[in-house]
Design an enzyme around this catalytic site. Sequence first.
Site, PDB file in Angstrom:
ATOM      1  N   ARG A 123       8.467   4.634   1.672  1.00  0.00           N
ATOM      2  CA  ARG A 123       9.195   5.179   2.818  1.00  0.00           C
ATOM      3  C   ARG A 123       9.665   6.617   2.573  1.00  0.00           C
ATOM      4  NH1 ARG A 123      10.473   1.060   6.436  1.00  0.00           N
ATOM      5  NH2 ARG A 123      10.238  -1.057   5.601  1.00  0.00           N
ATOM      6  N   GLY A 169       9.148  -4.472  -8.904  1.00  0.00           N
ATOM      7  CA  GLY A 169      10.050  -3.421  -9.352  1.00  0.00           C
ATOM      8  C   GLY A 169      11.499  -3.761  -9.049  1.00  0.00           C
ATOM      9  N   HIS A 175       4.342   1.758  -8.317  1.00  0.00           N
ATOM     10  CA  HIS A 175       3.327   0.700  -8.201  1.00  0.00           C
ATOM     11  C   HIS A 175       2.361   0.740  -9.384  1.00  0.00           C
ATOM     12  CE1 HIS A 175       4.188   1.283  -3.731  1.00  0.00           C
ATOM     13  NE2 HIS A 175       4.490   0.019  -3.936  1.00  0.00           N
ATOM     14  N   GLY A 222       0.797  -1.213   0.000  1.00  0.00           N
ATOM     15  CA  GLY A 222       0.000   0.000   0.000  1.00  0.00           C
ATOM     16  C   GLY A 222       0.831   1.266   0.000  1.00  0.00           C
TER      17      GLY A 222
END
Length: 276
Positions: free
Chosen positions: A183, A143, A33, A27
């Site tokens: 992050r 990725g 993403h 998430g």
Amino acid sequence: MKICTTVQEMRQARARLGSVGFVPTMGFLHEGHLSLVRRAREENEAVVVSLFVNPIQFGSPDDLANYPRALERDIALLKEEGVACVFTPEAAGFYPEDFATQVDVGGVALELEGPSRPGHFAGVATVLVKFFNIVQPQRAYFGQKDAQQCAVVQRFVRDLNIPVEIVTMPTWREADGLAGSSRNSRLTEAERHRAPVLHQALCRARDLARAGERRRVVLEKAMREVLAQAGLTDIDYVTVVDPGTFQARDVVPDDALALLAVRLGAVRLIDNLPLG
């Protein structure tokens, strides 16, 4: 778009889909993403995305608690991308109290991130084996930013004869070179300003390698110098490895991979770059 919160709901939804491209995420989605989602949509009849902060891959309770979350925003983004199904299980149901099985991967999982984050890859492999069994995708998308994780996934899929094709896409980067990561949202303004130096250090090693430099010690020293000039000294590792084994060689191969893990304040960032 169907939202599933239990294994049973996900299995029932899967039974109504054709070929599936699966994008596993924790998430707090970013453009990286979504690029995986778009590739999956191009190559499959339906796309399934998981939004699950996997507790068993975190070594620190604080790291787990501080991981950014934005479920409603993520669901809205995935709906816009034409995703067929979103799987958002609750940890308590996904890992019941008597849960006792773990997938322990050797080989590439024992290097770099392995000792730096004990138990991390076992947690990643375990959750992905569960997801692959539940979702039963034809393809799964990852990725390159998490290069070692991609190698670990390739290993256990091969070793366990799991019938899923692993598709790895190039790292998505911000305009200044910073690798996309959930992050990044935890960086302060000052830390965010300094963060692109990780990519600059990797590019320095790539430039040297393309000019013919094959001595690992020289490439690693060059990367450390770039980091030091920017005041980044809290370094977990800076290295160049064989991408097949993730082990370092004194003389690096043509397809070598440069990797680093650096802390900026409370945030640990990783990045990598092929040197060929």
